[in-house]
Design a protein around this motif. Structure first.
Motif, PDB file in Angstrom:
ATOM      1  N   PHE A 184      33.432 -14.590 -45.567  1.00  0.00           N
ATOM      2  CA  PHE A 184      32.361 -14.191 -46.919  1.00  0.00           C
ATOM      3  C   PHE A 184      32.862 -15.710 -48.069  1.00  0.00           C
ATOM      4  O   PHE A 184      31.800 -15.749 -48.609  1.00  0.00           O
ATOM      5  N   VAL A 185      33.838 -15.591 -48.370  1.00  0.00           N
ATOM      6  CA  VAL A 185      34.139 -16.243 -49.154  1.00  0.00           C
ATOM      7  C   VAL A 185      35.750 -17.008 -49.457  1.00  0.00           C
ATOM      8  O   VAL A 185      36.814 -16.337 -48.639  1.00  0.00           O
ATOM      9  N   TYR A 186      35.944 -18.384 -49.828  1.00  0.00           N
ATOM     10  CA  TYR A 186      36.504 -19.002 -49.239  1.00  0.00           C
ATOM     11  C   TYR A 186      36.706 -20.706 -50.350  1.00  0.00           C
ATOM     12  O   TYR A 186      35.834 -19.774 -50.890  1.00  0.00           O
ATOM     13  N   ARG A 187      37.814 -21.232 -49.496  1.00  0.00           N
ATOM     14  CA  ARG A 187      37.774 -23.079 -50.753  1.00  0.00           C
ATOM     15  C   ARG A 187      37.086 -23.686 -49.644  1.00  0.00           C
ATOM     16  O   ARG A 187      37.524 -23.782 -48.416  1.00  0.00           O
ATOM     17  N   GLY A 188      35.681 -23.888 -50.486  1.00  0.00           N
ATOM     18  CA  GLY A 188      35.159 -25.260 -49.745  1.00  0.00           C
ATOM     19  C   GLY A 188      34.189 -24.883 -49.444  1.00  0.00           C
ATOM     20  O   GLY A 188      33.478 -23.860 -50.693  1.00  0.00           O
ATOM     21  N   ALA A 189      32.870 -25.438 -48.343  1.00  0.00           N
ATOM     22  CA  ALA A 189      31.599 -24.738 -48.258  1.00  0.00           C
ATOM     23  C   ALA A 189      31.743 -23.745 -48.141  1.00  0.00           C
ATOM     24  O   ALA A 189      32.160 -24.222 -46.353  1.00  0.00           O
ATOM     25  N   LEU A 190      31.581 -22.845 -47.905  1.00  0.00           N
ATOM     26  CA  LEU A 190      29.992 -21.993 -47.384  1.00  0.00           C
ATOM     27  C   LEU A 190      29.092 -22.124 -47.479  1.00  0.00           C
ATOM     28  O   LEU A 190      28.303 -22.353 -47.013  1.00  0.00           O
ATOM     29  N   TYR A 191      29.489 -21.410 -45.762  1.00  0.00           N
ATOM     30  CA  TYR A 191      28.104 -21.686 -45.136  1.00  0.00           C
ATOM     31  C   TYR A 191      26.907 -20.312 -44.738  1.00  0.00           C
ATOM     32  O   TYR A 191      27.375 -19.558 -44.646  1.00  0.00           O
ATOM     33  N   ALA A 192      25.801 -20.735 -45.087  1.00  0.00           N
ATOM     34  CA  ALA A 192      25.084 -20.418 -45.405  1.00  0.00           C
ATOM     35  C   ALA A 192      22.746 -20.248 -44.709  1.00  0.00           C
ATOM     36  O   ALA A 192      22.384 -19.546 -44.620  1.00  0.00           O
ATOM     37  N   GLN A 193      23.733 -21.154 -44.392  1.00  0.00           N
ATOM     38  CA  GLN A 193      22.746 -22.365 -43.563  1.00  0.00           C
ATOM     39  C   GLN A 193      23.269 -22.405 -41.720  1.00  0.00           C
ATOM     40  O   GLN A 193      22.174 -22.667 -41.440  1.00  0.00           O
ATOM     41  N   LEU A 241      34.392 -14.564 -56.921  1.00  0.00           N
ATOM     42  CA  LEU A 241      33.248 -13.227 -56.692  1.00  0.00           C
ATOM     43  C   LEU A 241      31.450 -13.818 -57.447  1.00  0.00           C
ATOM     44  O   LEU A 241      31.240 -13.547 -56.997  1.00  0.00           O
ATOM     45  N   SER A 242      32.390 -13.386 -58.971  1.00  0.00           N
ATOM     46  CA  SER A 242      30.947 -13.902 -59.474  1.00  0.00           C
ATOM     47  C   SER A 242      30.496 -14.349 -59.853  1.00  0.00           C
ATOM     48  O   SER A 242      29.495 -14.939 -59.672  1.00  0.00           O
ATOM     49  N   ALA A 243      31.349 -15.674 -59.306  1.00  0.00           N
ATOM     50  CA  ALA A 243      30.305 -17.219 -59.834  1.00  0.00           C
ATOM     51  C   ALA A 243      29.965 -17.340 -58.645  1.00  0.00           C
ATOM     52  O   ALA A 243      28.518 -17.837 -58.669  1.00  0.00           O
ATOM     53  N   LEU A 244      30.131 -17.000 -57.425  1.00  0.00           N
ATOM     54  CA  LEU A 244      28.911 -17.325 -56.070  1.00  0.00           C
ATOM     55  C   LEU A 244      27.832 -15.926 -56.555  1.00  0.00           C
ATOM     56  O   LEU A 244      27.128 -16.813 -56.352  1.00  0.00           O
ATOM     57  N   HIS A 245      28.018 -15.218 -56.902  1.00  0.00           N
ATOM     58  CA  HIS A 245      27.498 -14.532 -57.191  1.00  0.00           C
ATOM     59  C   HIS A 245      26.255 -14.700 -57.991  1.00  0.00           C
ATOM     60  O   HIS A 245      24.419 -14.857 -58.063  1.00  0.00           O
ATOM     61  N   THR A 258      16.281 -26.313 -48.933  1.00  0.00           N
ATOM     62  CA  THR A 258      17.238 -26.830 -47.525  1.00  0.00           C
ATOM     63  C   THR A 258      18.305 -27.525 -49.085  1.00  0.00           C
ATOM     64  O   THR A 258      17.660 -28.766 -49.404  1.00  0.00           O
ATOM     65  N   GLY A 259      19.832 -27.880 -48.896  1.00  0.00           N
ATOM     66  CA  GLY A 259      20.347 -28.137 -49.216  1.00  0.00           C
ATOM     67  C   GLY A 259      21.870 -27.393 -49.344  1.00  0.00           C
ATOM     68  O   GLY A 259      22.611 -26.882 -49.215  1.00  0.00           O
ATOM     69  N   GLU A 260      22.197 -27.669 -50.820  1.00  0.00           N
ATOM     70  CA  GLU A 260      23.431 -27.577 -52.087  1.00  0.00           C
ATOM     71  C   GLU A 260      23.864 -26.778 -53.181  1.00  0.00           C
ATOM     72  O   GLU A 260      23.217 -27.770 -53.104  1.00  0.00           O
ATOM     73  N   ARG A 261      24.157 -26.263 -53.042  1.00  0.00           N
ATOM     74  CA  ARG A 261      24.690 -25.853 -54.391  1.00  0.00           C
ATOM     75  C   ARG A 261      26.186 -25.570 -54.735  1.00  0.00           C
ATOM     76  O   ARG A 261      26.539 -24.638 -54.432  1.00  0.00           O
ATOM     77  N   THR A 262      26.761 -26.171 -56.195  1.00  0.00           N
ATOM     78  CA  THR A 262      28.094 -26.558 -56.141  1.00  0.00           C
ATOM     79  C   THR A 262      27.967 -24.728 -57.308  1.00  0.00           C
ATOM     80  O   THR A 262      27.684 -24.318 -57.744  1.00  0.00           O
ATOM     81  N   VAL A 263      29.513 -24.206 -56.744  1.00  0.00           N
ATOM     82  CA  VAL A 263      29.429 -22.836 -57.474  1.00  0.00           C
ATOM     83  C   VAL A 263      30.693 -22.384 -58.426  1.00  0.00           C
ATOM     84  O   VAL A 263      29.921 -22.251 -59.085  1.00  0.00           O
ATOM     85  N   ASN A 264      31.224 -23.070 -57.691  1.00  0.00           N
ATOM     86  CA  ASN A 264      32.874 -23.463 -59.240  1.00  0.00           C
ATOM     87  C   ASN A 264      33.437 -24.826 -58.307  1.00  0.00           C
ATOM     88  O   ASN A 264      33.495 -25.651 -57.536  1.00  0.00           O
ATOM     89  N   PRO A 265      34.234 -25.635 -58.980  1.00  0.00           N
ATOM     90  CA  PRO A 265      35.054 -26.895 -58.384  1.00  0.00           C
ATOM     91  C   PRO A 265      35.851 -26.246 -57.145  1.00  0.00           C
ATOM     92  O   PRO A 265      36.212 -27.065 -56.470  1.00  0.00           O
ATOM     93  N   MET A 267      34.374 -24.151 -54.372  1.00  0.00           N
ATOM     94  CA  MET A 267      33.160 -23.427 -53.721  1.00  0.00           C
ATOM     95  C   MET A 267      31.990 -23.992 -53.695  1.00  0.00           C
ATOM     96  O   MET A 267      31.429 -24.715 -55.500  1.00  0.00           O
ATOM     97  N   ARG A 268      30.944 -24.529 -53.175  1.00  0.00           N
ATOM     98  CA  ARG A 268      29.820 -24.331 -52.529  1.00  0.00           C
ATOM     99  C   ARG A 268      29.366 -24.038 -51.247  1.00  0.00           C
ATOM    100  O   ARG A 268      29.562 -23.746 -50.218  1.00  0.00           O
ATOM    101  N   LEU A 269      28.547 -23.965 -51.453  1.00  0.00           N
ATOM    102  CA  LEU A 269      27.358 -23.245 -51.260  1.00  0.00           C
ATOM    103  C   LEU A 269      26.230 -24.086 -50.283  1.00  0.00           C
ATOM    104  O   LEU A 269      24.787 -24.501 -51.212  1.00  0.00           O
ATOM    105  N   LEU A 270      26.049 -24.148 -48.913  1.00  0.00           N
ATOM    106  CA  LEU A 270      25.679 -24.759 -48.235  1.00  0.00           C
ATOM    107  C   LEU A 270      23.828 -23.301 -48.026  1.00  0.00           C
ATOM    108  O   LEU A 270      24.435 -22.063 -47.363  1.00  0.00           O
ATOM    109  N   TYR A 271      22.662 -23.779 -47.509  1.00  0.00           N
ATOM    110  CA  TYR A 271      21.909 -22.843 -47.245  1.00  0.00           C
ATOM    111  C   TYR A 271      20.335 -24.133 -47.085  1.00  0.00           C
ATOM    112  O   TYR A 271      20.351 -25.128 -46.641  1.00  0.00           O
TER     113      TYR A 271
END
Length: 278
Positions: A184-193, A241-245, A258-265, A267-271
């Motif tokens: 659900f949350v970890y260091r690196g690229a979070l897979y929402a794609q 968690l707050s930054a991801l929200h 389609t793309g990716e968004r930086t969450v914080n230093p 994590m980034r979110l792929l979608y």
């Protein structure tokens, strides 16, 4: 090895970690909890061995790139049960070593388990990404959402945490103020794609967690990007968690794309466009 592994001697472990069996990075979270990492694998998996008295629970069973069973046998109590956080291939690698396993009680998983023998569907397993075939394994216990699992005197609350996948679960241990968050949350690229991932589900889960977890919560994820040139167990906190929200809400307020968004230093979110449904 191809692109899936890198040489062990090219990986630098953080202080407190050590190599075992020429593959696994092992370190103590506390006296009764062991983090088991695979930092030479491109996904940098982390599993957690939770022990008390004569009982142990292994939360996720590794990538399967190397056998995890011998390592667990050296460190675990006499009785060990496995509990996969979800059915993706990189979390089920050693699942057949541990006998009947604990599985979260969701209709989608019940449908894959006639007579309590579970074979993940292709969409739930996603093994085609690495040319893997889904295992079949016996279910020893269907864990209900909100159920409190006991490992000796330790109490682990089963939380349904969809977002990365619809069957994802995390374990909340109030006594140690710790959330085992899996994918659900970890260091690196979070897979929402990937198939089954959902930004609306991510938002709903995050709002539940932010409203129920303490601000000083320790979070342990199931993957960990290298930081400062070394690999360590992926610790996160409430601020992550707050930054991801915030990032998810910003995406949901705009047009699907389609793309990716930086969450914080960390994590980034792929979608993808499909991420905006569900």
């Amino acid at each position: 090895m191809g692109d899936l592994e890198q040489p062990i001697d090219s990986v630098m472990l953080a202080e407190g970690l050590r190599w075992e069996d020429g593959w696994f990075a092992v370190g103590a979270v506390d006296a009764d909890t062991l983090a088991i990492g695979e930092p030479a694998y491109h996904q940098k998996n982390w599993s957690y061995l939770i022990t008390d008295g004569g009982e142990s629970l292994l939360f996720d069973t590794g990538s399967g790139r190397r056998p995890i069973g011998p390592l667990v046998a050296r460190h675990a109590a006499a009785s060990t049960q496995a509990f996969p956080s979800h059915m993706h291939f990189d979390h089920l690698g050693g699942v057949n070593v541990f006998g009947p396993v604990i599985v979260v009680d969701l209709p989608m998983l019940r449908a894959m388990a006639p007579d309590d023998m579970l074979t993940p569907s292709a969409e739930a397993y996603l093994g085609h990404y690495e040319n893997l075939s889904a295992p079949s394994f016996p279910v020893g216990h269907w864990a209900g959402i909100g159920e409190v699992l006991q490992v000796g005197l330790r109490h682990l609350h089963v939380l349904h945490t969809p977002g990365h996948s619809p069957d994802s679960v995390s374990l909340w241990e109030p006594a140690r103020n710790r959330l085992y968050a899996a994918d659900f949350v970890y260091r690196g690229a979070l897979y929402a794609q990937t198939p089954g991932a959902s930004l609306p589900a991510y938002r709903a889960t995050l709002e539940t967690l932010l409203g129920s977890l303490p601000g000083d919560i320790e979070i342990l994820g199931a993957h960990g990007q290298s930081e400062g040139g070394s690999d360590d167990m992926p610790r996160l906190g409430y601020a992550d968690l707050s930054a991801l929200h915030d990032a998810v809400c910003a995406l949901l307020s705009g047009e699907p794309k389609t793309g990716e968004r930086t969450v914080n230093p960390r994590m980034r979110l792929l979608y993808s466009e499909a991420s905006f449904t569900g």
